[in-house]
Write an enzyme that holds these catalytic residues in place. Structure first.
Site, PDB file in Angstrom:
ATOM      1  N   GLU A   1       0.928  -1.192  -0.195  1.00 42.65           N
ATOM      2  CA  GLU A   1      -0.033   0.098   0.197  1.00 42.65           C
ATOM      3  C   GLU A   1       0.978   1.099  -0.079  1.00 42.65           C
ATOM      4  OE1 GLU A   1      -4.008  -1.880   1.859  1.00 42.65           O
ATOM      5  OE2 GLU A   1      -2.578  -1.063   3.465  1.00 42.65           O
TER       6      GLU A   1
ATOM      7  N   CYS B   1       3.715   8.420   0.926  1.00 46.01           N
ATOM      8  CA  CYS B   1       3.835   7.572   2.118  1.00 46.01           C
ATOM      9  C   CYS B   1       4.236   6.249   1.323  1.00 46.01           C
ATOM     10  CB  CYS B   1       2.851   7.556   3.140  1.00 46.01           C
ATOM     11  SG  CYS B   1       3.239   6.210   4.417  1.00 46.01           S
TER      12      CYS B   1
ATOM     13  N   CYS C   1       6.302  -7.186   7.068  1.00 51.11           N
ATOM     14  CA  CYS C   1       7.268  -6.735   7.852  1.00 51.11           C
ATOM     15  C   CYS C   1       7.602  -7.822   8.930  1.00 51.11           C
ATOM     16  CB  CYS C   1       6.861  -5.407   8.700  1.00 51.11           C
ATOM     17  SG  CYS C   1       8.171  -4.573   9.489  1.00 51.11           S
TER      18      CYS C   1
ATOM     19  N   CYS D   1       6.126  -5.084  15.932  1.00 49.78           N
ATOM     20  CA  CYS D   1       5.460  -3.992  16.633  1.00 49.78           C
ATOM     21  C   CYS D   1       4.217  -4.384  16.972  1.00 49.78           C
ATOM     22  CB  CYS D   1       5.702  -2.570  16.181  1.00 49.78           C
ATOM     23  SG  CYS D   1       7.330  -2.215  15.762  1.00 49.78           S
TER      24      CYS D   1
ATOM     25  N   CYS E   1       1.103  -2.298  15.632  1.00 50.75           N
ATOM     26  CA  CYS E   1       0.885  -1.885  14.039  1.00 50.75           C
ATOM     27  C   CYS E   1       0.406  -3.035  13.217  1.00 50.75           C
ATOM     28  CB  CYS E   1       2.667  -1.736  13.490  1.00 50.75           C
ATOM     29  SG  CYS E   1       2.676  -1.320  11.891  1.00 50.75           S
TER      30      CYS E   1
ATOM     31  N   CYS F   1      -1.059   5.901   9.742  1.00 45.66           N
ATOM     32  CA  CYS F   1       0.335   5.224  10.224  1.00 45.66           C
ATOM     33  C   CYS F   1      -0.232   3.652  10.958  1.00 45.66           C
ATOM     34  CB  CYS F   1       1.104   5.923  11.096  1.00 45.66           C
ATOM     35  SG  CYS F   1       1.966   7.083  10.526  1.00 45.66           S
TER      36      CYS F   1
HETATM   37  N1  SAH Z   1       9.159   0.284   9.950  1.00 48.74           N
HETATM   38  C1  SAH Z   1       9.253   1.802  10.039  1.00 48.74           C
HETATM   39  C2  SAH Z   1       8.167   2.560   8.991  1.00 48.74           C
HETATM   40  C3  SAH Z   1       7.040   2.068   9.040  1.00 48.74           C
HETATM   41  S1  SAH Z   1       5.944   2.564  10.447  1.00 48.74           S
HETATM   42  C4  SAH Z   1       9.304   2.431  11.196  1.00 48.74           C
HETATM   43  O1  SAH Z   1       8.902   1.725  12.213  1.00 48.74           O
HETATM   44  O2  SAH Z   1       9.629   3.470  11.602  1.00 48.74           O
HETATM   45  C5  SAH Z   1       5.701   4.233  10.398  1.00 48.74           C
HETATM   46  C6  SAH Z   1       5.382   4.875  11.523  1.00 48.74           C
HETATM   47  O3  SAH Z   1       4.095   4.453  12.046  1.00 48.74           O
HETATM   48  C7  SAH Z   1       6.306   4.463  12.845  1.00 48.74           C
HETATM   49  O4  SAH Z   1       6.517   5.545  13.625  1.00 48.74           O
HETATM   50  C8  SAH Z   1       5.263   3.601  13.663  1.00 48.74           C
HETATM   51  O5  SAH Z   1       5.600   3.214  14.808  1.00 48.74           O
HETATM   52  C9  SAH Z   1       4.068   4.217  13.454  1.00 48.74           C
HETATM   53  N2  SAH Z   1       2.954   3.372  13.756  1.00 48.74           N
HETATM   54  C10 SAH Z   1       2.738   2.095  13.669  1.00 48.74           C
HETATM   55  N3  SAH Z   1       1.473   1.580  13.987  1.00 48.74           N
HETATM   56  C11 SAH Z   1       0.616   2.706  14.476  1.00 48.74           C
HETATM   57  C12 SAH Z   1      -0.340   2.702  14.792  1.00 48.74           C
HETATM   58  N4  SAH Z   1      -1.298   1.917  14.806  1.00 48.74           N
HETATM   59  N5  SAH Z   1      -0.956   4.322  14.991  1.00 48.74           N
HETATM   60  C13 SAH Z   1      -0.044   5.209  14.894  1.00 48.74           C
HETATM   61  N6  SAH Z   1       1.241   4.984  14.556  1.00 48.74           N
HETATM   62  C14 SAH Z   1       1.545   3.866  13.994  1.00 48.74           C
END
Ligand code: SAH
Length: 330
Positions: free
Chosen positions: A78, A91, A98, A102, A105, A323
Site C-alpha cells: 500500500e 507515504c 514486515c 511491533c 502496528c 500510520c
Molecule cells: N518500520 C518503519 C516505518 C513504518 S511505520 C518504522 O518503524 O518507523 C511508520 C510509523 O507509524 C512508525 O513511526 C510507527 O511506529 C507508526 N505506527 C505504527 N503503527 C501505528 C499505529 N497503529 N498508530 C500510529 N502510529 C503507528
C-alpha cells in the site's frame, strides 16, 4: 542504449524509452508514441515490462488517497498520498509485510514476504506523483518511507530508489524532502551515517525505557536503547542533522511523568524533534490513545527543555490509510 545501437537503431531511442518508463510511467511499448511502429513491435517481442499497477484507490474524507498496489508476482503493498495546503506527501512501502513485530502496528501481522526492488519503490512514487497532479493539480513535494516494512532492512534497494528519485534522469527531487523512518536498527543507522546519505532520519521510539519498549517493540531486546543511542550519536556526529522521534502515547503504557523524563534524557545528546503521533486503532482493544492531559504534559515538559515537539493528527483514518493501519484490508 547499447541495445539500440547493436540492433541497428539510433542510440537516442534508448533515452526515449527510459523517459517513457521512468519519467512518464508508461508500461506498454505501444504507448511510446515517439518511436516508430516497427520499433515498438520489436521491443514488444524482445522485452517484457515488470511493472506495478494501482489495483484499487480509496479516497478519504480529508483528501488522503490510499492505493493498493499490485506487484508483478501478485503481491500487494500500500502507498498513500497525503495532500495539505503546503505540501503533498507520498507515504511509500519498502517491503511486503514486515519482519518486526511491533505490537501496535497492523503491518506486523502480515510477516515479511519479500523486499521490494528499487523499481517497485520508485514506481510507487511515480504513481502517486501522477495522482497528485491529476486530482490536486500539484506535483509531489515530499516522500516518507512510513508505509509497509522496515526500510533499513531493505537498505540497498531503498538507497537505489532514492538515488533515482533524486537524480535528474528520475524525478529530480531534493533528498531534504525525503524522510526514512526506522524502528531503530543501530548497525544500519551507522551505515547510513558512513554512507553520508542526504535524506532525513526519523526514529520510531515510542518509549525511552527499555522494559516498556521491549514490551511493545520486542526487537528492542536485541537492539536495546543504549545501542540505539550510540548509533544515533554517531549519526549526529557525522551529519550534524537533527533527529526526529516518532512517538505515540498510550494510556497505561507510556503516559507517566517517568516516561517523559526518560524521553527528555534520551534526547539530550543531539538536537531533537519529537512528533507525537495520534494512535490509530488496529482493532485489538489492547492499545488506547492516552488522555489529552497526558499529551499536554508531554508537550509542556519537552518544550520546557527546548525540545521541539509537534502533535500530529492522523490522516486518512476512515480508509485505514493512517500510520500503522496498512495491512491489505481490502
Ligand atoms: N518500520 C518503519 C516505518 C513504518 S511505520 C518504522 O518503524 O518507523 C511508520 C510509523 O507509524 C512508525 O513511526 C510507527 O511506529 C507508526 N505506527 C505504527 N503503527 C501505528 C499505529 N497503529 N498508530 C500510529 N502510529 C503507528
Amino acid at each position: 542504449m547499447a541495445f539500440f545501437s547493436e540492433n541497428g537503431e539510433q542510440a537516442f531511442r534508448g533515452k526515449q524509452v527510459y523517459e517513457w518508463l521512468w519519467k512518464k510511467g508508461v508500461h506498454q511499448f505501444e504507448d511510446m508514441t515517439n518511436l516508430s511502429k516497427e520499433t515498438r513491435q520489436f521491443l514488444e517481442e524482445s522485452f517484457s515490462i515488470n511493472h506495478i499497477e494501482v489495483d484499487t484507490m480509496q479516497r478519504s474524507k480529508d483528501g488522503t488517497l490510499k492505493n493498493a498496489v499490485r506487484l508483478h508476482d501478485g503481491l500487494i503493498v500500500e502507498s498513500v498520498l497525503i495532500p495539505t495546503p503546503k505540501r503533498t506527501t507520498a507515504c511509500v512501502s519498502s517491503q511486503v509485510g514486515c519482519s518486526l513485530d511491533c505490537k501496535f502496528c497492523a503491518t506486523s501481522r502480515l510477516k515479511r514476504m519479500r523486499n521490494l526492488n528499487p523499481d517497485e519503490i520508485y514506481d510507487q512514487v511515480v504513481a502517486i506523483d501522477k495522482q497528485s497532479r491529476l486530482y490536486y493539480n500539484k506535483k509531489l513535494t515530499n516522500i516518507v518511507f512510513m508505509g509497509m516494512g522496515e526500510p533499513l532492512m531493505n537498505y540497498n534497494n531503498v538507497l537505489k530508489a532514492i538515488d533515482k528519485i533524486t537524480s535528474d534522469e528520475g524525478l529530480g527531487m531534493s533528498p531534504k524532502r525525503i524522510v526514512v523512518s526506522t524502528s531503530g536498527i543501530p548497525k544500519m543507522i551507522r551505515k547510513m551515517a558512513e554512507d553520508e546519505v542526504k535524506f532525513n532520519l526519523a526514529v520510531s521510539l515510542h518509549s525511552a525505557i527499555d522494559e516498556v519498549r521491549t514490551q511493545i517493540m520486542p526487537f528492542n531486546e536485541t537492539f536495546p536503547l543504549k545501542d540505539l543511542r550510540e548509533a544515533l550519536q554517531f549519526w549526529y556526529t557525522k551529519t550534524k542533522r537533527r533527529i526526529t522521534y516518532e512517538y505515540v502515547v498510550w494510556e497505561g503504557i507510556n503516559d507517566t511523568t517517568k516516561d517523559i523524563l526518560a524521553l527528555i534524557d534520551f534526547c539530550k545528546f543531539a538536537p531533537s524533534k519529537v512528533n507525537l503521533i495520534e494512535y490509530n486503532p488496529i482493532d485489538d482493544g489492547i492499545f488506547q490513545q492516552a488522555k489529552t492531559s497526558a499529551i499536554e504534559k508531554y508537550v509542556s515538559m519537552l518544550e520546557a527543555k527546548n525540545i521541539t515537539v509537534t502533535v500530529r493528527r492522523s490522516r486518512g483514518k476512515d480508509i485505514d490509510a493512517a500510520c500503522g493501519q496498512l495491512a491489505n484490508k481490502a
